[in-house]
Design a protein around this motif. Sequence first.
Motif, mmCIF file in Angstrom:
data_model
loop_
_atom_site.group_PDB
_atom_site.id
_atom_site.type_symbol
_atom_site.label_atom_id
_atom_site.label_comp_id
_atom_site.label_asym_id
_atom_site.label_seq_id
_atom_site.Cartn_x
_atom_site.Cartn_y
_atom_site.Cartn_z
ATOM 1 N N ALA A 1 10.451 68.259 -19.929
ATOM 2 C CA ALA A 1 8.515 68.879 -20.631
ATOM 3 C C ALA A 1 7.560 68.809 -20.042
ATOM 4 C CB ALA A 1 9.360 69.908 -21.739
ATOM 5 N N LEU A 2 7.587 67.454 -21.169
ATOM 6 C CA LEU A 2 6.302 66.098 -21.278
ATOM 7 C C LEU A 2 5.787 66.389 -19.681
ATOM 8 C CD1 LEU A 2 6.402 64.547 -23.816
ATOM 9 C CD2 LEU A 2 5.191 66.835 -24.365
ATOM 10 N N THR A 3 6.498 66.217 -18.932
ATOM 11 C CA THR A 3 5.717 65.673 -17.428
ATOM 12 C C THR A 3 5.862 66.788 -16.439
ATOM 13 O OG1 THR A 3 7.528 63.548 -17.215
ATOM 14 C CG2 THR A 3 7.107 64.812 -15.413
ATOM 15 N N GLY A 4 6.618 67.824 -16.217
ATOM 16 C CA GLY A 4 6.220 69.260 -16.304
ATOM 17 C C GLY A 4 4.820 70.207 -16.445
ATOM 18 N N LEU A 5 4.244 69.702 -17.681
ATOM 19 C CA LEU A 5 2.818 70.355 -18.654
ATOM 20 C C LEU A 5 2.285 69.417 -18.283
ATOM 21 C CD1 LEU A 5 2.183 71.818 -20.941
ATOM 22 C CD2 LEU A 5 2.302 70.238 -22.909
ATOM 23 N N SER B 1 11.898 72.236 -15.343
ATOM 24 C CA SER B 1 12.805 72.471 -13.630
ATOM 25 C C SER B 1 11.832 72.073 -12.808
ATOM 26 C CB SER B 1 11.933 74.292 -13.675
ATOM 27 O OG SER B 1 10.546 74.485 -13.538
ATOM 28 N N LYS B 2 12.782 71.841 -11.918
ATOM 29 C CA LYS B 2 12.560 70.847 -10.217
ATOM 30 C C LYS B 2 10.622 70.723 -10.210
ATOM 31 C CE LYS B 2 17.224 70.003 -9.014
ATOM 32 N NZ LYS B 2 18.219 70.060 -7.969
ATOM 33 N N PRO B 3 10.777 72.556 -9.847
ATOM 34 C CA PRO B 3 9.250 72.657 -8.938
ATOM 35 C C PRO B 3 8.044 71.888 -10.382
ATOM 36 C CG PRO B 3 10.327 74.576 -8.795
ATOM 37 C CD PRO B 3 11.601 74.076 -9.961
ATOM 38 N N LEU B 4 8.469 72.163 -11.417
ATOM 39 C CA LEU B 4 7.026 71.525 -12.766
ATOM 40 C C LEU B 4 7.237 70.279 -12.524
ATOM 41 C CD1 LEU B 4 6.641 74.967 -15.044
ATOM 42 C CD2 LEU B 4 5.243 74.573 -13.201
ATOM 43 N N HIS B 5 9.036 69.717 -12.960
ATOM 44 C CA HIS B 5 8.866 68.755 -13.009
ATOM 45 C C HIS B 5 8.210 67.774 -11.555
ATOM 46 C CE1 HIS B 5 11.071 64.506 -12.970
ATOM 47 N NE2 HIS B 5 10.789 65.255 -14.468
ATOM 48 N N PHE B 6 8.439 68.207 -10.978
ATOM 49 C CA PHE B 6 7.522 67.381 -9.713
ATOM 50 C C PHE B 6 6.016 67.576 -9.504
ATOM 51 C CE2 PHE B 6 6.212 66.804 -4.914
ATOM 52 C CZ PHE B 6 6.906 65.708 -4.233
ATOM 53 N N LEU B 7 5.965 68.530 -9.879
ATOM 54 C CA LEU B 7 4.314 68.613 -10.475
ATOM 55 C C LEU B 7 3.658 67.476 -11.170
ATOM 56 C CD1 LEU B 7 2.775 72.044 -10.000
ATOM 57 C CD2 LEU B 7 2.669 70.650 -8.664
#
Length: 360
Positions: A10-14, A285-291
């Motif tokens: 979640a921190l990566t997505g953030l 989630s995969k999309p936000l994590h990739f971002l």
Amino acid sequence: MQDSRPELRALTGLRGLAAIAVALAHFQNTIPGYSGTPFMWHNAVDLFFCLSGFTLSYVYNPEMFRFSTYLTARVARIYPLYLVCLIAAGALYVWPVVINPISYPIRTAVSDFTLQLAMLNAWPVIGSGVHWDTPAWSLSIEWFCYLLLFPILLFQKALPSTSTRLLCIVVATSASFFLFAFFYDDRLVTPQLHVAKSPWSDWIALARGALGFTAGWAAFASFQKRDGLYVASTKFATLIWCGIAFVVVLAYCGLANSHALIVVYPFVVLAATDPTSITSRLLGSKPLHFLGVISYSIYMTHFVIFLGAVALFGEPAAWPLAVYVMLAAATAVVPVGTYFAIEMPARNALRGIQFRHVPI
């Protein structure tokens, strides 16, 4: 050395959301009629500082810490793309457009370029605060935190109680907000000669970075202890995000200072460490994590892409909608390319050089 701890997705997505917010804020200000309208404004960068303080504290163990290994990893992580974007911004904009014997003499430009090469130009006293790839000012401040602040914080005794951790977070974020609200001078980042409106203005960037980084370090202490701050932040994660949305709406209506959001960011980071919450599952989630994975490329390249658009199509005031569509498409595609073509190969190469020289 660093611990092999599991990724907090979640921190990566953030981090990815913060990068997108910065890019949208810069692009929004180019739209005729919308200049100055807030979109996360400056404070998304303060979220980066807080995340850095937290994640480095999470990754590195003081008992296994080796400064040379740590510093090599930091240089490999940020410098190759930083250098490419610095040269690109200079070639696209500064040298052909901004160099002027009165407003920006070539001697000043050479000095700025040299200090940017060393990532020192946002440091008070020695630097001018100018960065040709505008978002790169925060990398200069991150470099200060990497070199001087984090090694000190890493070996500090943990804050002894929940109340002291909360006090540290509140004081650090409130001080950062106060300094920004009263002394920030946006003229300092433009490539030209200037006089700061206040002697404190030159210190704002460093203060924001150091205070945000320290707040992230204190939030990690809370996470490590699983104290009341951690419990409250994870329990009320959805409420915290609703509060952020409320402040954003108030800021759009001119009823709140958007920079006040930085007071909440350490608690947002803590809330995101709970993988079971709705918001953490969304951020992970995969999309936000990739971002988040390509967030550094988004952050560093989006302004260079904008400069390229200006070079091709002229000033934004005359742009048709098609140019904005192309700008958005390039901002989506280019960071993917720079991540796989520049970030990853350079990072692996620099780390490989170091590992070949580690004694067995």
